[in-house]
Design a protein around this motif. Structure first.
Motif, PDB file in Angstrom:
ATOM      1  N   ALA A 307       0.790  -1.208  -0.190  1.00  0.00           N
ATOM      2  CA  ALA A 307      -0.039  -0.044   0.057  1.00  0.00           C
ATOM      3  C   ALA A 307       0.716   1.339   0.001  1.00  0.00           C
ATOM      4  CB  ALA A 307      -0.936   0.210   1.192  1.00  0.00           C
ATOM      5  N   ASP A 308       2.182   1.114   0.886  1.00  0.00           N
ATOM      6  CA  ASP A 308       2.840   2.460   0.939  1.00  0.00           C
ATOM      7  C   ASP A 308       3.998   2.446  -0.278  1.00  0.00           C
ATOM      8  OD1 ASP A 308       4.364   0.232   1.291  1.00  0.00           O
ATOM      9  OD2 ASP A 308       4.830   1.323   3.402  1.00  0.00           O
ATOM     10  N   GLU A 309       3.781   1.485  -1.233  1.00  0.00           N
ATOM     11  CA  GLU A 309       5.032   1.640  -2.128  1.00  0.00           C
ATOM     12  C   GLU A 309       4.565   2.997  -3.149  1.00  0.00           C
ATOM     13  OE1 GLU A 309       6.777  -1.162  -5.793  1.00  0.00           O
ATOM     14  OE2 GLU A 309       5.620  -2.074  -4.218  1.00  0.00           O
ATOM     15  N   THR A 310       5.769   3.469  -3.508  1.00  0.00           N
ATOM     16  CA  THR A 310       5.653   4.932  -4.299  1.00  0.00           C
ATOM     17  C   THR A 310       5.495   4.504  -5.960  1.00  0.00           C
ATOM     18  OG1 THR A 310       7.392   5.769  -2.763  1.00  0.00           O
ATOM     19  CG2 THR A 310       6.772   6.827  -4.918  1.00  0.00           C
ATOM     20  N   GLU A 311       4.482   5.350  -6.357  1.00  0.00           N
ATOM     21  CA  GLU A 311       4.201   5.133  -7.643  1.00  0.00           C
ATOM     22  C   GLU A 311       4.691   6.639  -8.438  1.00  0.00           C
ATOM     23  OE1 GLU A 311       2.416   3.027  -9.550  1.00  0.00           O
ATOM     24  OE2 GLU A 311       1.104   1.636  -8.041  1.00  0.00           O
ATOM     25  N   TYR A 312       5.620   6.252  -9.305  1.00  0.00           N
ATOM     26  CA  TYR A 312       6.284   7.515 -10.055  1.00  0.00           C
ATOM     27  C   TYR A 312       5.716   7.783 -11.368  1.00  0.00           C
ATOM     28  CZ  TYR A 312       9.929   6.833  -6.708  1.00  0.00           C
ATOM     29  OH  TYR A 312      10.729   6.412  -5.296  1.00  0.00           O
ATOM     30  N   PHE A 313       5.664   8.980 -11.723  1.00  0.00           N
ATOM     31  CA  PHE A 313       5.032   9.377 -13.089  1.00  0.00           C
ATOM     32  C   PHE A 313       6.053  10.458 -13.347  1.00  0.00           C
ATOM     33  CE2 PHE A 313       2.165  12.204 -15.637  1.00  0.00           C
ATOM     34  CZ  PHE A 313       2.266  11.636 -16.764  1.00  0.00           C
TER      35      PHE A 313
END
Length: 470
Positions: A307-313
């Protein structure tokens, strides 16, 4: 899914050199060198950029060889005299540690492959929107010739081209270019110049349109803090690159459409719930929606994401008119800067994930696009930041609606389909104007089948909900 790309028979391999310049100029008769600037250096180790244009143009093999191919090569030669770097190489002295540069020398040329598809019926399949085996597109653009090492210098080619006949059905043009030569603005400018010359049977019209000619003066890109040397000192020791693509790709390629009404419905949804958000461009709405749909579909795709994994754009911002002082619109090279947004997996896949994503993307664009003091902020950390994202949940964008190739008419009408093949490697989406719907956008994705199916369900389901609530 097929395990290898479907073959195309090579009919000819040749090289096309720039035509002699007009008005008695001897520009192509002397070496020409372009130094790299810091915004080029970011792309030094980036994977090649591969584009395909499919044209519905029934013709026989004889007509193709006797008329189409010669009328394809000559305009290429004429276009190259205006865009000499494409015929040249990236060069650097292996043991010197000096910064590489782009160089054209008399005799340099672009490799051209002429081919014939073995199955004419593949044209409609490949130029469609539905999921297709990603590996089947690799027969239709050329590989680069190998790098050359001569007298302690390394020479890396910058462009290769292929034209493929689908007998009695259509034609495909494949472009393979090294990103170091230029960004989408520069590459698309070259393709449009070439197609215009091909369509008009000569370069008189393009030659007279001086406002379209590439601008090569690198001195307009100011670098007071020494970013170029900073980047080179990092890049010459550590390569920041995507992993190689293996076959079978085990991926499907599909195109999703957001019509103008879809984009407006999504915009209405945002405005109804977050009236303080002001940057709601089609780019912001579209990329935020796709980013969110990828996160929301991860569980159904079988992905286990904390849930706390970072999503990068990450996406590129054209800096030509945003640097100080501005560069001309036709500046040739890479004049884009990376922009970053990040969230957590739980935030993006949650009930308000789309609103969160729109806010994050819009805020980054507002700062980068509308404030010249922000365009280069944090530039000394860009490479380290990009390197730290490799192998993580990273989403990007290839292309832009600003640089449209659906009007690249080589004399056979406008393309039926544009495909950005490089997204197979880096996990990006491709983005361009819709060829069918005014004000709409085409989204290209390359994903494993299970992930593509899950994404499609979320993407289409979300649009139905917004349509019902609008």
């Amino acid at each position: 899914m097929a395990t290898i790309p479907k073959p195309a028979t090579v009919l000819e391999r040749c090289r096309v050199a720039p035509a002699p310049p007009p008005n008695g100029s001897d520009a192509a008769e002397h070496p020409q060198t372009l130094p790299l600037v810091f915004s080029d250096m970011v792309w030094l180790h980036f994977h090649p950029t591969q584009r395909l244009l499919f044209y519905k143009f029934p013709c026989s093999k004889d007509h193709f060889i006797e008329h189409i191919v010669p009328n394809f090569k000559k305009p290429l030669s004429q276009a190259l005299k205006h865009f000499l770097p494409f015929a040249g190489n990236l060069i650097y002295e292996i043991d010197s540690g000096n910064i590489p540069e782009l160089q054209y020398r008399p005799g340099d040329s672009v490799p051209v492959t002429v081919a014939e598809s073995n199955e004419a019926s593949d044209f409609d399949y490949l130029s469609g929107d539905r999921p297709r085996d990603a590996g089947e597109f690799y027969a239709f653009f050329p590989d680069f010739p190998p790098d050359k090492i001569e007298s302690g210098w390394k020479k890396i080619p910058l462009l290769a081209v292929q034209i493929t006949l689908f007998p009695d059905t259509g034609i495909c043009i494949g472009f393979n270019n090294n990103h170091i030569v230029g960004d989408a603005s520069s590459v698309v400018g070259f393709i449009k110049a070439w197609s215009s010359i091909c369509r008009h049977g000569g370069d008189e019209e393009f030659s007279s349109a001086t406002h379209l000619h590439p601008f090569y003066d690198r001195s307009v890109i100011k670098d007071p803090t020494g970013l170029l040397n900073n980047y080179w000192n990092q890049m010459k020791h550590v390569k920041i690159e995507s992993p190689p693509l293996n076959f079978p790709t085990n991926k499907l390629r599909a195109t999703y459409i957001l019509q103008k009404s879809d984009i407006q419905n999504l915009r209405n949804l945002v405005q109804a719930q977050k009236q303080d958000l002001v940057h709601l461009s089609s780019f912001t709405i579209t990329t935020a929606y796709v980013w969110t749909c990828l996160a929301k579909s991860s569980a159904a795709a079988g992905e286990e994401v904390a849930a706390d994994e970072t999503e990068y754009f990450v996406f590129a911002v054209d800096a030509r008119q945003r640097i100080n002082p501005p560069a001309p619109a036709t500046y040739f090279g890479n004049c884009v800067v990376p922009a970053f947004a990040e969230s957590t997996h739980s935030e993006l896949k949650g009930k308000n994930g789309f609103l969160t994503a729109v806010g994050l993307v819009g805020d980054v664009i507002s700062k980068k696009a509308n404030n010249k003091d922000e365009i280069l902020r944090g530039a000394d950390e860009w490479l380290a930041k990009l390197g730290g994202m490799i192998g993580k949940r990273l989403f990007g964008v290839a292309g832009s609606p600003k640089f449209d190739l659906y009007d690249a008419d080589f004399g056979w009408g406008n393309p039926n389909k544009y495909e950005s093949v490089g997204i197979d490697v880096d996990g990006s989406m491709s983005l361009c104007k819709s060829r069918e719907f005014e004000g709409g956008l085409e989204i290209g994705l390359s994903l494993p089948k299970k992930k593509m199916d899950a994404f499609g369900d979320v993407f289409c389901g979300g649009l139905k909900i917004t349509e019902q609530t609008s």
